[in-house]
Design a protein around this motif. Structure first.
Motif, PDB file in Angstrom:
ATOM      1  N   ASP A  88       0.842  -1.208   0.000  1.00  0.00           N
ATOM      2  CA  ASP A  88       0.000   0.000   0.000  1.00  0.00           C
ATOM      3  C   ASP A  88       0.873   1.252   0.000  1.00  0.00           C
ATOM      4  N   ASN A  89       1.873   1.249   0.916  1.00  0.00           N
ATOM      5  CA  ASN A  89       2.734   2.429   1.030  1.00  0.00           C
ATOM      6  C   ASN A  89       3.555   2.643  -0.240  1.00  0.00           C
ATOM      7  N   ALA A  90       4.055   1.514  -0.811  1.00  0.00           N
ATOM      8  CA  ALA A  90       4.874   1.624  -2.021  1.00  0.00           C
ATOM      9  C   ALA A  90       4.052   2.218  -3.166  1.00  0.00           C
ATOM     10  N   VAL A  91       2.766   1.913  -3.191  1.00  0.00           N
ATOM     11  CA  VAL A  91       1.895   2.452  -4.242  1.00  0.00           C
ATOM     12  C   VAL A  91       1.566   3.920  -3.945  1.00  0.00           C
ATOM     13  N   LYS A  92       1.411   4.197  -2.623  1.00  0.00           N
ATOM     14  CA  LYS A  92       0.910   5.514  -2.220  1.00  0.00           C
ATOM     15  C   LYS A  92       1.979   6.609  -2.310  1.00  0.00           C
ATOM     16  N   PHE A  93       3.193   6.307  -1.799  1.00  0.00           N
ATOM     17  CA  PHE A  93       4.171   7.386  -1.664  1.00  0.00           C
ATOM     18  C   PHE A  93       5.021   7.569  -2.929  1.00  0.00           C
ATOM     19  N   HIS A 129      10.583  -3.044  -2.728  1.00  0.00           N
ATOM     20  CA  HIS A 129      11.343  -1.863  -3.167  1.00  0.00           C
ATOM     21  C   HIS A 129      10.491  -0.993  -4.090  1.00  0.00           C
ATOM     22  N   ASP A 130      10.472   0.317  -3.774  1.00  0.00           N
ATOM     23  CA  ASP A 130       9.722   1.193  -4.678  1.00  0.00           C
ATOM     24  C   ASP A 130      10.634   2.300  -5.196  1.00  0.00           C
ATOM     25  N   HIS A 131      10.183   2.997  -6.198  1.00  0.00           N
ATOM     26  CA  HIS A 131      10.959   4.092  -6.788  1.00  0.00           C
ATOM     27  C   HIS A 131      10.268   5.411  -6.471  1.00  0.00           C
ATOM     28  N   GLU A 141       2.921   7.952  13.483  1.00  0.00           N
ATOM     29  CA  GLU A 141       4.051   8.781  13.035  1.00  0.00           C
ATOM     30  C   GLU A 141       3.980   8.903  11.527  1.00  0.00           C
ATOM     31  N   ARG A 142       3.960  10.118  11.010  1.00  0.00           N
ATOM     32  CA  ARG A 142       3.904  10.314   9.566  1.00  0.00           C
ATOM     33  C   ARG A 142       4.998  11.293   9.174  1.00  0.00           C
ATOM     34  N   VAL A 143       5.549  11.115   8.008  1.00  0.00           N
ATOM     35  CA  VAL A 143       6.604  12.018   7.554  1.00  0.00           C
ATOM     36  C   VAL A 143       6.071  12.929   6.456  1.00  0.00           C
ATOM     37  N   HIS A 144       5.339  12.322   5.569  1.00  0.00           N
ATOM     38  CA  HIS A 144       4.855  13.114   4.435  1.00  0.00           C
ATOM     39  C   HIS A 144       3.412  13.541   4.633  1.00  0.00           C
ATOM     40  N   GLU A 145       3.182  14.852   4.625  1.00  0.00           N
ATOM     41  CA  GLU A 145       1.802  15.335   4.659  1.00  0.00           C
ATOM     42  C   GLU A 145       1.302  15.376   3.209  1.00  0.00           C
ATOM     43  N   ALA A 188      -3.206   7.285   8.278  1.00  0.00           N
ATOM     44  CA  ALA A 188      -3.306   7.668   9.693  1.00  0.00           C
ATOM     45  C   ALA A 188      -2.005   7.421  10.441  1.00  0.00           C
ATOM     46  N   GLY A 189      -1.003   6.891   9.747  1.00  0.00           N
ATOM     47  CA  GLY A 189       0.286   6.641  10.401  1.00  0.00           C
ATOM     48  C   GLY A 189       0.323   5.388  11.243  1.00  0.00           C
ATOM     49  N   ILE A 190      -0.477   4.402  10.890  1.00  0.00           N
ATOM     50  CA  ILE A 190      -0.434   3.161  11.689  1.00  0.00           C
ATOM     51  C   ILE A 190      -0.032   1.940  10.844  1.00  0.00           C
ATOM     52  N   GLY A 191       0.103   2.121   9.518  1.00  0.00           N
ATOM     53  CA  GLY A 191       0.426   0.980   8.633  1.00  0.00           C
ATOM     54  C   GLY A 191       1.720   0.290   9.040  1.00  0.00           C
ATOM     55  N   LEU A 192       2.793   1.086   9.205  1.00  0.00           N
ATOM     56  CA  LEU A 192       4.090   0.486   9.536  1.00  0.00           C
ATOM     57  C   LEU A 192       4.113  -0.040  10.975  1.00  0.00           C
ATOM     58  N   ALA A 193       3.349   0.633  11.869  1.00  0.00           N
ATOM     59  CA  ALA A 193       3.268   0.150  13.258  1.00  0.00           C
ATOM     60  C   ALA A 193       2.657  -1.248  13.269  1.00  0.00           C
TER      61      ALA A 193
HETATM   62  P1  ADP Z   1       0.590   5.993   6.603  1.00  0.00           P
HETATM   63  O1  ADP Z   1       0.950   5.275   5.373  1.00  0.00           O
HETATM   64  O2  ADP Z   1      -0.777   5.758   7.016  1.00  0.00           O
HETATM   65  O3  ADP Z   1       1.008   7.378   6.643  1.00  0.00           O
HETATM   66  P2  ADP Z   1       2.514   4.294   7.767  1.00  0.00           P
HETATM   67  O4  ADP Z   1       2.718   3.879   9.181  1.00  0.00           O
HETATM   68  O5  ADP Z   1       2.262   3.246   6.795  1.00  0.00           O
HETATM   69  O6  ADP Z   1       1.406   5.351   7.786  1.00  0.00           O
HETATM   70  O7  ADP Z   1       3.792   5.092   7.349  1.00  0.00           O
HETATM   71  C1  ADP Z   1       4.333   6.046   8.193  1.00  0.00           C
HETATM   72  C2  ADP Z   1       5.056   7.098   7.377  1.00  0.00           C
HETATM   73  O8  ADP Z   1       6.209   6.516   6.803  1.00  0.00           O
HETATM   74  C3  ADP Z   1       4.268   7.585   6.209  1.00  0.00           C
HETATM   75  O9  ADP Z   1       3.432   8.635   6.587  1.00  0.00           O
HETATM   76  C4  ADP Z   1       5.341   8.021   5.260  1.00  0.00           C
HETATM   77  O10 ADP Z   1       5.750   9.314   5.597  1.00  0.00           O
HETATM   78  C5  ADP Z   1       6.437   7.075   5.529  1.00  0.00           C
HETATM   79  N1  ADP Z   1       6.488   5.963   4.553  1.00  0.00           N
HETATM   80  C6  ADP Z   1       6.011   4.727   4.723  1.00  0.00           C
HETATM   81  N2  ADP Z   1       6.228   3.971   3.621  1.00  0.00           N
HETATM   82  C7  ADP Z   1       6.859   4.765   2.730  1.00  0.00           C
HETATM   83  C8  ADP Z   1       7.332   4.599   1.400  1.00  0.00           C
HETATM   84  N3  ADP Z   1       7.232   3.458   0.767  1.00  0.00           N
HETATM   85  N4  ADP Z   1       7.910   5.658   0.794  1.00  0.00           N
HETATM   86  C9  ADP Z   1       8.025   6.834   1.433  1.00  0.00           C
HETATM   87  N5  ADP Z   1       7.597   7.066   2.693  1.00  0.00           N
HETATM   88  C10 ADP Z   1       7.001   6.055   3.335  1.00  0.00           C
END
Ligand code: ADP
Length: 569
Positions: free
Chosen positions: A459-464, A489-491, A508-512, A517-522
């Protein structure tokens, strides 16, 4: 337990070796010049004794030099050397002397064996003193043989067999015994012991040097071959160092006393013999008692130590059991508390859902029924209430999802990653290009938790990714010491380095500007750690990321994919 200082013992033995070498050279030279300047007392010590021949004197002097060089040139021991260039020079000097010594002995021996005269006997000095032998100036065959053995022993001194034996040491033992017998002969006044046949007598100084040189030879390499026991710091070495000198010095001294007393008419032969036997028995008994008490004390000390050690071990084991029990109790307590907390956070989140949904629904009603009356500002406020309610709902869903992952029943089995990915990828195939490097392998995991973790990474690889870019994802696996690392691995836009492992924490989120919601990686972290695995990532901002999870590998055993979606976000 240590009995003696090994270094000190070694130093003393090599010092003795050098002293014996010096003494041998000195005596050899004095006798040699005794022949040159015709000083008879030097040649035979006492009238009636055999003379030391000029060649014998020369060979003893050279043997002394050879031993002295070898004792200063111990392989691997730089402190024993005289200077940096020393080792080679000393080795050459000792070899030359050893060869000359062996040659002197060999040529003389051949003269006896083949009954020829090679002219070596009177080569340097003419023997005009010895009259009773057919070959004046010639050393005895036993002495000649001794020099052959000595010369060879010097040459092969440091040769050691694989078992640590040194043949050179065995070569000097016959010389030592021969000298010892001759010395006994002189001290007991038994001529047959040093004067076997007409031309086979050994002079007193030769006998003395025949004892000193071999002993010096053995002492030149302390701790090696036969001499291991001499410098040994065990009980064996302790006994050796005390008993050997006693046996070598005391027993002959007793024999001498017995003879002296008998010759002085103090007692008869029978009485003297009985006295000697008795004294020997007493001395031997004392030695045996001494050794036995020593060994006994050591055994007692050891038993005491072992008992103490056993008790300590027992106590340590008890302590370990006690601590283990305490840790288990504390862990259970903690687990209970965590479960309670998780349970209540789940309940609170669950209960919050209804009011939040009601807020959202009533906000909708408000807009639908009274939207016109509210005016622009009023509608804006209601939209804000709706957005907040949605956000709150997402947070509540997040908390619930993490709780589900933490509380899900954990049954581990073999999970085939190839099948798992093949089943997941079609969901992403439209919006993204997903490339899987088969085969991936099999891991020991919980099918549902793993599926949840992998789809979160996908999901994250597709989203970010940058807006308008079609995501390109590569998936591969690499085995590593019983573990399998699955890499997604994503580009995409990558993660800034300063964010570190923080992104695996809840909310915790890095990219606005990206949904979530910042819970996927948790959830990924919690799920993988529950399955005894690890997670991590490498990323370069703007260039893409590699998120990975690592789990123990397992035997292939196909299982149906997780059918429920209860864990999904
Ligand atoms: P969410 O995807 O809901 O923001 P996640 O816990 O999945 O929350 O990810 C936390 C943060 O890590 C994301 O907000 C994003 O900033 C960063 N992140 C996660 N996966 C990637 C990725 N593949 N590429 C870039 N940033 C990522």
């Amino acid at each position: 337990m240590n009995f003696g200082n090994q270094r000190l013992l070694e130093r003393r033995l090599t010092a003795f070796s050098r002293a014996a070498a010096g003494f041998s050279t000195a005596v050899g030279l004095v006798v040699f010049f005794g022949w040159v300047f015709d000083i008879e007392p030097v040649l035979r010590i006492s009238p009636g004794f055999a003379t030391m021949k000029a060649n014998t004197a020369l060979a003893f002097a050279l043997s002394g030099i050879a031993l002295w060089s070898l004792a200063h040139n111990i392989p691997g021991n730089t402190s024993s050397r005289l200077c940096d260039k020393g080792p080679k020079r000393l080795a050459r000097l000792s070899r030359v002397c050893a060869v000359v010594v062996a040659l002197i002995g060999l040529i003389t021996l051949s003269e006896f064996l083949f009954a020829w005269d090679l002219g070596i006997d009177n080569l340097i000095v003419r023997d005009h003193i010895t009259t009773h032998t057919p070959h004046p100036g010639r050393m005895s065959p036993i002495t000649a043989l001794g020099f052959v053995l000595m010369g060879v022993a010097f040459i092969i001194m440091d040769f050691e067999t694989k078992k640590g034996r040194r043949p050179a040491q065995w070569l000097v033992i016959p010389i030592l015994l021969d000298g010892f017998i001759a010395l006994l002969g002189y001290s007991y006044n038994v001529e047959s012991l040093y004067h076997v046949v007409a031309y086979a007598s050994i002079s007193l100084h030769s006998a003395l040097l025949a004892v000193l040189l071999p002993v010096g030879f053995l002492c030149a390499r302390p701790g090696k071959g036969l001499m291991v026991v001499a410098t040994d710091t065990t009980a064996g070495g302790w006994i050796f160092r005390r008993f050997l000198p006693t046996a070598v010095l005391f027993v002959p001294a007793l024999g001498w006393l017995r003879l002296f007393g008998q010759k002085a008419g103090l007692y008869s032969l029978d009485f003297g013999t009985a006295l000697l036997v008795m004294t020997n028995v007493v001395v031997l008994s004392v030695l045996i008692w001494w050794a036995a008490s020593f060994v006994r004390n050591q055994s007692l000390d050891r038993t005491e130590c072992e008992e103490r050690l056993g008790k300590d071990k027992e106590r340590a084991k008890e302590q370990a059991i006690f601590l283990e029990r305490r840790v288990a109790e504390r862990t259970a307590e903690l687990q209970e508390t965590v479960a309670e907390l998780e349970g209540s956070s789940y309940t609170i989140s669950h209960n919050l859902r209804a009011p939040v949904r009601a807020m959202h629904a009533y906000a909708d009603f408000l807009l639908a029924d009274f939207g016109e009356k509210l005016g622009e500002t009023g509608r804006d406020y209601v939209h804000r209430i709706k957005a907040s309610a949605e956000r709150m709902n997402r947070l509540i869903e997040g908390v619930l999802a993490i709780s589900r992952v933490s509380r899900a029943e954990l049954r581990l089995a073999s999970v085939d990653l190839d099948s798992l990915l093949d089943a997941l990828v079609p969901d992403y195939a439209g919006p993204a290009h997903v490339q899987i490097s088969h085969p991936l392998g099999t891991v020991r995991a919980n099918q549902c938790l793993l599926e949840q973790a992998v789809s979160n990474l996908l999901d994250n690889a597709v989203k970010f990714v940058r807006p308008g870019t079609k995501p390109h994802i590569d998936v591969w696996a690499q085995p590593d010491h019983g573990k399998l690392r699955l890499v997604v691995h994503d580009h995409g836009i990558g993660v800034p380095s300063e964010s570190g492992g923080r992104i695996f924490a809840s909310f915790e989120r890095v990219h606005e500007g990206y949904p979530g919601a910042g819970i996927g990686l948790a959830i990924v972290k919690r799920a993988v750690e529950r399955m005894d695995g690890r997670v991590g990532f490498e990323s370069k901002e703007g260039e893409g990321s590699s998120f990975w999870l690592e789990l123990p590998t397992a035997e292939i055993q196909k299982k149906p994919l997780c059918a429920n979606s209860a864990l999904s976000r």
